[in-house]
Design an enzyme around this catalytic site. Structure first.
Site, PDB file in Angstrom:
ATOM      1  CG  LEU A 232      -2.062  -1.029   1.192  1.00 16.29           C
ATOM      2  CD1 LEU A 232      -2.726  -1.139   2.558  1.00 16.29           C
ATOM      3  CD2 LEU A 232      -3.088  -0.653   0.129  1.00 16.29           C
ATOM      4  N   GLY A 278       1.660   8.996   6.380  1.00 15.64           N
ATOM      5  CA  GLY A 278       2.007   8.932   7.800  1.00 15.64           C
ATOM      6  C   GLY A 278       1.263   7.783   8.424  1.00 15.64           C
ATOM      7  CB  CYS A 281       0.724   0.729  10.001  1.00 13.95           C
ATOM      8  SG  CYS A 281      -0.251   0.132  11.376  1.00 13.95           S
ATOM      9  NE  ARG A 351      -0.220   5.914  16.735  1.00 18.20           N
ATOM     10  CZ  ARG A 351      -0.730   4.721  17.064  1.00 18.20           C
ATOM     11  NH1 ARG A 351       0.019   3.834  17.692  1.00 18.20           N
ATOM     12  NH2 ARG A 351      -1.967   4.411  16.755  1.00 18.20           N
TER      13      ARG A 351
HETATM   14  C1  UDX Z   1      -1.673  -0.980  16.871  1.00 20.62           C
HETATM   15  C2  UDX Z   1      -0.958  -2.299  16.796  1.00 20.62           C
HETATM   16  O1  UDX Z   1      -1.093  -3.004  17.921  1.00 20.62           O
HETATM   17  C3  UDX Z   1       0.397  -2.086  16.267  1.00 20.62           C
HETATM   18  O2  UDX Z   1       1.159  -3.228  16.212  1.00 20.62           O
HETATM   19  C4  UDX Z   1       0.128  -1.610  14.918  1.00 20.62           C
HETATM   20  O3  UDX Z   1       1.246  -1.693  14.124  1.00 20.62           O
HETATM   21  C5  UDX Z   1      -0.396  -0.223  15.041  1.00 20.62           C
HETATM   22  O4  UDX Z   1      -1.585  -0.291  15.654  1.00 20.62           O
HETATM   23  P1  UDX Z   1      -2.421   0.883  18.317  1.00 20.62           P
HETATM   24  O5  UDX Z   1      -3.663   0.257  18.818  1.00 20.62           O
HETATM   25  O6  UDX Z   1      -2.556   1.842  17.200  1.00 20.62           O
HETATM   26  O7  UDX Z   1      -1.395  -0.237  17.912  1.00 20.62           O
HETATM   27  O8  UDX Z   1      -1.529   1.461  19.442  1.00 20.62           O
HETATM   28  P2  UDX Z   1      -1.935   2.347  20.662  1.00 20.62           P
HETATM   29  O9  UDX Z   1      -3.091   3.204  20.290  1.00 20.62           O
HETATM   30  O10 UDX Z   1      -0.678   2.938  21.151  1.00 20.62           O
HETATM   31  O11 UDX Z   1      -2.493   1.282  21.710  1.00 20.62           O
HETATM   32  C6  UDX Z   1      -1.750   0.390  22.409  1.00 20.62           C
HETATM   33  C7  UDX Z   1      -2.261   0.363  23.851  1.00 20.62           C
HETATM   34  O12 UDX Z   1      -1.610  -0.687  24.562  1.00 20.62           O
HETATM   35  C8  UDX Z   1      -2.006   1.637  24.650  1.00 20.62           C
HETATM   36  O13 UDX Z   1      -3.217   2.140  25.133  1.00 20.62           O
HETATM   37  C9  UDX Z   1      -1.065   1.200  25.771  1.00 20.62           C
HETATM   38  O14 UDX Z   1      -1.305   1.876  26.984  1.00 20.62           O
HETATM   39  C10 UDX Z   1      -1.394  -0.272  25.896  1.00 20.62           C
HETATM   40  N1  UDX Z   1      -0.317  -1.071  26.491  1.00 20.62           N
HETATM   41  C11 UDX Z   1       0.928  -1.007  25.988  1.00 20.62           C
HETATM   42  C12 UDX Z   1      -0.609  -1.912  27.556  1.00 20.62           C
HETATM   43  O15 UDX Z   1      -1.729  -1.974  28.028  1.00 20.62           O
HETATM   44  N2  UDX Z   1       0.389  -2.700  28.059  1.00 20.62           N
HETATM   45  C13 UDX Z   1       1.649  -2.651  27.587  1.00 20.62           C
HETATM   46  O16 UDX Z   1       2.517  -3.378  28.090  1.00 20.62           O
HETATM   47  C14 UDX Z   1       1.937  -1.779  26.515  1.00 20.62           C
HETATM   48  C1  UDX Z   2      -2.957   1.402   7.117  1.00 20.34           C
HETATM   49  C2  UDX Z   2      -3.552   0.311   6.225  1.00 20.34           C
HETATM   50  O1  UDX Z   2      -4.366   0.915   5.217  1.00 20.34           O
HETATM   51  C3  UDX Z   2      -4.360  -0.651   7.041  1.00 20.34           C
HETATM   52  O2  UDX Z   2      -4.840  -1.707   6.216  1.00 20.34           O
HETATM   53  C4  UDX Z   2      -3.465  -1.215   8.124  1.00 20.34           C
HETATM   54  O3  UDX Z   2      -4.181  -2.077   8.951  1.00 20.34           O
HETATM   55  C5  UDX Z   2      -2.882  -0.098   8.968  1.00 20.34           C
HETATM   56  O4  UDX Z   2      -2.182   0.803   8.131  1.00 20.34           O
HETATM   57  P1  UDX Z   2      -3.823   3.631   8.253  1.00 20.34           P
HETATM   58  O5  UDX Z   2      -2.399   3.884   8.577  1.00 20.34           O
HETATM   59  O6  UDX Z   2      -4.847   3.773   9.324  1.00 20.34           O
HETATM   60  O7  UDX Z   2      -4.016   2.170   7.665  1.00 20.34           O
HETATM   61  O8  UDX Z   2      -4.266   4.652   7.108  1.00 20.34           O
HETATM   62  P2  UDX Z   2      -4.241   4.662   5.505  1.00 20.34           P
HETATM   63  O9  UDX Z   2      -5.597   4.998   5.051  1.00 20.34           O
HETATM   64  O10 UDX Z   2      -3.632   3.455   4.942  1.00 20.34           O
HETATM   65  O11 UDX Z   2      -3.336   5.929   5.192  1.00 20.34           O
HETATM   66  C6  UDX Z   2      -1.945   5.964   5.486  1.00 20.34           C
HETATM   67  C7  UDX Z   2      -1.320   7.241   4.974  1.00 20.34           C
HETATM   68  O12 UDX Z   2      -1.271   7.274   3.563  1.00 20.34           O
HETATM   69  C8  UDX Z   2      -2.062   8.514   5.395  1.00 20.34           C
HETATM   70  O13 UDX Z   2      -1.135   9.495   5.788  1.00 20.34           O
HETATM   71  C9  UDX Z   2      -2.793   8.903   4.131  1.00 20.34           C
HETATM   72  O14 UDX Z   2      -3.083  10.272   4.092  1.00 20.34           O
HETATM   73  C10 UDX Z   2      -1.799   8.484   3.075  1.00 20.34           C
HETATM   74  N1  UDX Z   2      -2.400   8.240   1.745  1.00 20.34           N
HETATM   75  C11 UDX Z   2      -3.324   7.257   1.596  1.00 20.34           C
HETATM   76  C12 UDX Z   2      -1.979   8.982   0.655  1.00 20.34           C
HETATM   77  O15 UDX Z   2      -1.137   9.863   0.766  1.00 20.34           O
HETATM   78  N2  UDX Z   2      -2.529   8.709  -0.573  1.00 20.34           N
HETATM   79  C13 UDX Z   2      -3.449   7.730  -0.745  1.00 20.34           C
HETATM   80  O16 UDX Z   2      -3.883   7.529  -1.899  1.00 20.34           O
HETATM   81  C14 UDX Z   2      -3.864   6.988   0.368  1.00 20.34           C
END
Ligand code: UDX
Ligand code: UDX
Length: 473
Positions: A232, A278, A281, A351
């Site tokens: 992607l 951005g 992931c 992020r």
């Molecule tokens: C997710 C996925 O898990 C990550 O691998 C992926 O690549 C990005 O999205 P996300 O849910 O976006 O992460 O992360 P975040 O919003 O930071 O949530 C993680 C939560 O886990 C936080 O609320 C943090 O407090 C919690 N946490 C972290 C625990 O409860 N225990 C820990 O030991 C570490």
């Molecule tokens: C991504 C994947 O799409 C999702 O499947 C995975 O589980 C987590 O990572 P996310 O990071 O939430 O999801 O957002 P996404 O919609 O993929 O956009 C990522 C970035 O690419 C954003 O900054 C967005 O603005 C940018 N983007 C997306 C572009 O610049 N052009 C596009 O055509 C699409």
């Protein structure tokens, strides 16, 4: 063959952007299963439990309705991790796995310390058999590490590890969960492994059809998540690379994307040129993939994927440079308004947002940045910049000076008033409907407008009088 287990109690560790929405939808669709979402962060849990649904810790369209229906019925948020682990037949690990910022693999490898801590805690607390589901994005073969740690549990408990990567995109998470293109479940090729897969398939079958649920071995599942994101991101870097070429050849990147996308082998989605991708992931997963390739001694493969990141960095810097060059080669003491800070629309997540890097570059050149984002708080914006500078080892005194160069507003007009230039960093819909004539009148002239998302109508804005730049045009 023994029959597979019917799951009655789920625990999810990590109440973030992935754990929160995913568990809310599972609870909504499986009223007979009790779902406990736990997190170390007490403030976050309190926000999930807030009676006012506007205060949920993450902004995601439609999430409030799902939470309002399931919360208190079979969906619970708590900080009592041990109790939730003990009660569960199935445990999802959805803690964050950021890029390591220390030691071996610094800046490339995924930091698995939170995942490892979860595994240790599960091993310590459990007294009956459990299925452990990796939800976080992990390097391929992490399940092996998990299995090793879990085996060290002395209570004769059997743990079966599954990989069930999350494909939801922020901003559309609820719809992505309810109408998933596919759900992927990877497990061991043993009777226990296959039974565990069936238990998880049962859960998703409550709302998805068999064609939407794929099963595979553990390693394919882990690798598919990393590579889906890499593919992607590669599309965006490809179209962003073309945007630079369009600008010097008078081609229009939207027209080119449209023409390319009509080829069904390519498809039209994910071809929108931008100031750079951005999110939590893409960069992390590609760096992780690159690290893995180097580890397995595949330097050409590593270089190939790394180029996707290099191009993305180039695109962010190119945008900042365009602003500086257009404003007569300096933005020192000039007021640049940023519309948008989130990494994309319909989320409050920042992020790896391109805005952070564009701001850094402009602040370095002496600019004052005036930000408005409909969903991102002042504190978040300041802490994003502070974290970046701290990571670079910049000293506190200078950080404070730099932070003073950023002002955040609750309202767009205040941010753009008396500015030398406006830069659009996020594609929020509301930006399209602003009263651009009034904005123009309140700006310094020439009034510069840099559209990093290609959302505004060039002809109209030029007619108003703006000096307008849009990526790829
Ligand atoms: C997710 C996925 O898990 C990550 O691998 C992926 O690549 C990005 O999205 P996300 O849910 O976006 O992460 O992360 P975040 O919003 O930071 O949530 C993680 C939560 O886990 C936080 O609320 C943090 O407090 C919690 N946490 C972290 C625990 O409860 N225990 C820990 O030991 C570490
Ligand atoms: C991504 C994947 O799409 C999702 O499947 C995975 O589980 C987590 O990572 P996310 O990071 O939430 O999801 O957002 P996404 O919609 O993929 O956009 C990522 C970035 O690419 C954003 O900054 C967005 O603005 C940018 N983007 C997306 C572009 O610049 N052009 C596009 O055509 C699409």
């Amino acid at each position: 063959m023994k029959k597979h287990k019917k799951i009655k109690n789920i625990c999810c560790i990590g109440a973030g952007y992935v754990g929160g929405p995913t568990m809310s939808v599972i609870a909504l669709k499986c009223p007979e299963i009790k779902v406990n979402v736990v997190d170390l962060n007490a403030d976050r849990i309190a926000a999930w439990n807030d009676v006012n649904l506007q205060n949920l810790p993450i902004y995601e369209p439609g999430l409030d309705e799902v939470v309002s229906e399931a919360r208190g019925r079979n969906l619970f948020f708590s900080t009592d991790i041990n109790k939730a682990i003990e009660d569960a037949d199935m445990i999802f690990i959805a803690v964050n796995t950021p890029t390591k910022n220390y030691g071996e693999g610094k800046g490339m490898a995924a930091d698995l310390k939170f995942v490892e801590l979860c595994a240790r805690q599960i091993a310590d607390v459990s007294t009956n058999d459990k299925i452990i589901v990796e939800k976080s994005t992990l390097p391929v073969r992490t399940a092996e590490t998990l299995q090793t740690i879990l085996k060290s549990n002395g209570n004769n408990v059997n743990f079966e590890v599954l990989s069930n990567p999350e494909f939801l995109a922020e901003g559309t998470a609820i719809n992505d969960l309810l109408n998933a293109d596919r759900v992927l479940i990877g497990g061991n090729n043993t009777e226990l492994g296959q039974n565990a897969i069936k238990s998880l398939v049962d859960i998703y079958s409550n709302w998805l059809s068999p064609q939407q649920i794929l099963t595979s071995n553990l390693w394919s599942s882990e690798l598919s998540k990393l590579t889906a994101n890499a593919f992607l991101a590669q599309r965006i870097s490809s179209i962003n690379a073309l945007s630079a070429l369009c600008e010097v050849t008078e081609a229009d990147v939207d027209e080119v994307a449209n023409a390319i996308g009509k080829d069904s082998r390519i498809g039209s989605k994910f071809l929108k040129a931008s100031v750079g991708f951005g999110g939590s992931c893409f960069q992390k997963d590609i760096l992780n993939l690159v690290y893995l390739c180097r580890h397995f001694n595949l330097p050409e493969v590593a270089d190939y994927w790394e180029q996707v990141i290099i191009l993305n960095d180039y695109q962010k810097h190119r945008f900042a440079k365009k602003i500086i060059n257009t404003l007569f080669n300096t933005v020192s003491s000039k007021k640049i308004a940023f519309l948008g800070w989130a990494f994309k629309k319909n989320t409050n997540d920042t992020r790896e947002s391109a805005s952070i890097y564009v701001a850094e570059r402009l602040i370095e050149d002496g600019a004052e940045i005036h930000v408005y984002d409909p969903k991102v708080s002042r504190e978040k914006i300041k802490s994003d910049m502070r974290n970046l500078w701290e990571l670079k080892g910049i000293n506190e005194e200078i950080i404070l000076l730099k932070l003073a160069q950023i002002k955040v507003y609750d309202e767009h007009f205040e941010a753009v008033k008396n500015s030398h230039a406006i830069a659009i960093l996020t594609e929020w819909d509301e930006f399209k409907n602003y009263d651009w004539i009034s904005i123009y009148k309140k700006m310094y002239k020439p009034a510069f407008l840099f559209d990093g998302r290609g959302i505004l109508n060039i002809d109209k804005l030029k007619e108003i009088g703006f000096d307008f730049y849009s990526i790829g045009k």
